[in-house]
Scaffold this motif. Sequence first.
Motif, PDB file in Angstrom:
ATOM      1  N   ARG A 112      19.969  -1.675 -10.515  1.00 56.88           N
ATOM      2  CA  ARG A 112      21.369  -2.435  -9.030  1.00 56.88           C
ATOM      3  C   ARG A 112      20.509  -2.943  -7.767  1.00 56.88           C
ATOM      4  NH1 ARG A 112      25.438   2.362  -9.726  1.00 56.88           N
ATOM      5  NH2 ARG A 112      26.495   1.132 -11.376  1.00 56.88           N
ATOM      6  N   PRO A 113      20.936  -3.446  -7.340  1.00 56.52           N
ATOM      7  CA  PRO A 113      19.570  -4.780  -6.194  1.00 56.52           C
ATOM      8  C   PRO A 113      18.556  -2.718  -5.381  1.00 56.52           C
ATOM      9  CG  PRO A 113      21.386  -5.428  -5.853  1.00 56.52           C
ATOM     10  CD  PRO A 113      21.486  -4.491  -6.737  1.00 56.52           C
ATOM     11  N   ALA A 114      19.356  -1.686  -5.608  1.00 54.71           N
ATOM     12  CA  ALA A 114      19.027  -0.607  -4.460  1.00 54.71           C
ATOM     13  C   ALA A 114      17.590   0.006  -5.353  1.00 54.71           C
ATOM     14  CB  ALA A 114      20.016   0.467  -3.775  1.00 54.71           C
ATOM     15  N   ALA A 115      18.046   0.373  -6.743  1.00 53.22           N
ATOM     16  CA  ALA A 115      17.480   1.007  -7.667  1.00 53.22           C
ATOM     17  C   ALA A 115      15.955  -0.134  -7.856  1.00 53.22           C
ATOM     18  CB  ALA A 115      17.592   1.423  -8.118  1.00 53.22           C
ATOM     19  N   PHE A 116      16.420  -1.001  -7.702  1.00 49.79           N
ATOM     20  CA  PHE A 116      15.253  -2.673  -8.002  1.00 49.79           C
ATOM     21  C   PHE A 116      14.609  -2.708  -6.884  1.00 49.79           C
ATOM     22  CE2 PHE A 116      12.890  -6.546  -7.849  1.00 49.79           C
ATOM     23  CZ  PHE A 116      13.605  -6.364  -9.575  1.00 49.79           C
ATOM     24  N   ALA A 117      15.335  -2.747  -5.618  1.00 51.21           N
ATOM     25  CA  ALA A 117      14.066  -2.837  -4.773  1.00 51.21           C
ATOM     26  C   ALA A 117      12.655  -1.554  -4.423  1.00 51.21           C
ATOM     27  CB  ALA A 117      14.788  -2.596  -2.784  1.00 51.21           C
ATOM     28  N   ARG A 118      13.730   0.190  -4.705  1.00 53.29           N
ATOM     29  CA  ARG A 118      13.321   1.467  -4.220  1.00 53.29           C
ATOM     30  C   ARG A 118      11.820   1.339  -5.747  1.00 53.29           C
ATOM     31  NH1 ARG A 118      16.603   5.075  -7.964  1.00 53.29           N
ATOM     32  NH2 ARG A 118      15.167   4.250  -9.657  1.00 53.29           N
ATOM     33  N   ASN A 119      12.292   0.988  -7.101  1.00 57.36           N
ATOM     34  CA  ASN A 119      11.047   0.781  -8.085  1.00 57.36           C
ATOM     35  C   ASN A 119      10.041   0.029  -7.729  1.00 57.36           C
ATOM     36  OD1 ASN A 119      12.903   2.468  -9.605  1.00 57.36           O
ATOM     37  ND2 ASN A 119      13.055   1.054 -10.497  1.00 57.36           N
ATOM     38  N   THR A 120      10.612  -1.361  -7.096  1.00 57.49           N
ATOM     39  CA  THR A 120       9.122  -2.379  -6.321  1.00 57.49           C
ATOM     40  C   THR A 120       9.135  -1.227  -5.247  1.00 57.49           C
ATOM     41  OG1 THR A 120      11.217  -4.256  -6.728  1.00 57.49           O
ATOM     42  CG2 THR A 120       9.045  -4.438  -5.030  1.00 57.49           C
ATOM     43  N   ALA A 121       8.975  -0.790  -4.209  1.00 60.75           N
ATOM     44  CA  ALA A 121       8.103   0.238  -3.630  1.00 60.75           C
ATOM     45  C   ALA A 121       7.093   1.231  -3.547  1.00 60.75           C
ATOM     46  CB  ALA A 121       8.653  -0.148  -2.816  1.00 60.75           C
ATOM     47  N   PHE A 122       8.082   1.363  -5.318  1.00 58.33           N
ATOM     48  CA  PHE A 122       6.744   2.863  -6.208  1.00 58.33           C
ATOM     49  C   PHE A 122       6.297   2.229  -6.878  1.00 58.33           C
ATOM     50  CE2 PHE A 122      10.731   5.238  -7.234  1.00 58.33           C
ATOM     51  CZ  PHE A 122      11.352   6.383  -5.702  1.00 58.33           C
ATOM     52  N   LEU A 123       6.360   1.065  -7.267  1.00 57.17           N
ATOM     53  CA  LEU A 123       4.548  -0.081  -7.609  1.00 57.17           C
ATOM     54  C   LEU A 123       3.968  -0.200  -6.977  1.00 57.17           C
ATOM     55  CD1 LEU A 123       6.852  -1.558 -10.086  1.00 57.17           C
ATOM     56  CD2 LEU A 123       5.219  -0.944 -10.991  1.00 57.17           C
ATOM     57  N   ARG A 124       4.466  -0.813  -5.800  1.00 57.43           N
ATOM     58  CA  ARG A 124       3.958  -1.438  -4.457  1.00 57.43           C
ATOM     59  C   ARG A 124       2.143  -0.138  -3.853  1.00 57.43           C
ATOM     60  NH1 ARG A 124      -0.185  -3.125  -2.346  1.00 57.43           N
ATOM     61  NH2 ARG A 124      -0.106  -3.912  -1.281  1.00 57.43           N
ATOM     62  N   ARG A 125       3.071   1.761  -3.939  1.00 59.88           N
ATOM     63  CA  ARG A 125       2.728   2.327  -3.702  1.00 59.88           C
ATOM     64  C   ARG A 125       1.796   2.521  -4.848  1.00 59.88           C
ATOM     65  NH1 ARG A 125       6.890   7.118  -3.320  1.00 59.88           N
ATOM     66  NH2 ARG A 125       5.059   8.115  -3.519  1.00 59.88           N
ATOM     67  N   GLU A 126       1.385   2.460  -6.217  1.00 61.12           N
ATOM     68  CA  GLU A 126       0.535   2.145  -6.896  1.00 61.12           C
ATOM     69  C   GLU A 126      -0.633   1.478  -6.988  1.00 61.12           C
ATOM     70  OE1 GLU A 126       3.123   4.121 -11.067  1.00 61.12           O
ATOM     71  OE2 GLU A 126       2.914   2.347 -11.038  1.00 61.12           O
ATOM     72  N   TYR A 127       0.006   0.869  -6.285  1.00 62.97           N
ATOM     73  CA  TYR A 127      -1.060  -0.644  -5.827  1.00 62.97           C
ATOM     74  C   TYR A 127      -1.479  -1.131  -4.525  1.00 62.97           C
ATOM     75  CZ  TYR A 127      -0.374  -2.584 -11.050  1.00 62.97           C
ATOM     76  OH  TYR A 127      -0.791  -2.606 -12.450  1.00 62.97           O
ATOM     77  N   ALA A 128      -1.125   0.641  -4.111  1.00 63.18           N
ATOM     78  CA  ALA A 128      -1.677   0.747  -2.183  1.00 63.18           C
ATOM     79  C   ALA A 128      -3.082   0.014  -2.239  1.00 63.18           C
ATOM     80  CB  ALA A 128      -1.851   2.029  -2.058  1.00 63.18           C
TER      81      ALA A 128
END
Length: 217
Positions: free
Chosen positions: A149-165
Amino acid sequence: MGMTISQIEASLALAADLDQCRAGFGALLARADLPAAAATEIRRRHAEPHRAYHDAAHVGLLWLRHLLHGGDPGDRDLALAILFHDAVYDPMAKDNEARSAALLATLVSGDTGWAQQAILATADHMAYAGADCRVLRLLDLDLSPLAERPAAFARNTAFLRREYAAVPEADWRAGRRRVLERFAAAPTIFRTRLGAAYEVPARENLAAEINSLAVAA
């Protein structure tokens, strides 16, 4: 037989509850039946501080979805493949899957050949050309978060961005767009019956983020 609408909704709802996903990790670890030292090591690895997306919750979610989709709860080989497929995770490395497969061979005695090969297939989901239905199931489970769902997808994208900080924003956006466009260009993202639940919402998420990245470029 395909999943009902209520089953699909239940599957997508899982991702919103990270505590439930972490409990799924515990259930997966129990099914894998590892030696005590190996279990301690795999727990430690999935709790590494640089992980935001590729952590215990991600692995637990895949196992819970395997079960929800009628998968064999006794399939230890698949359990090992799910548990170890991100056991080694360095966002900047190109050999995580090979090292994860090697770690499985080191920590778990007996024949782990199938699980190792399945892990290697996750290095490039779209490149796998084999016909092993269980490998395809692993790949589809691993890609199922594309359909959140869009909210979880956006959360996962933010998590991935943190991994690639460590990656500059422009490079992150360009790389993210390339990855998503490759998935979007595939004739089918999911190659098992799981696609009935995930193909359409995954493509909707991909289109929305690719458009957002293009606008921001």
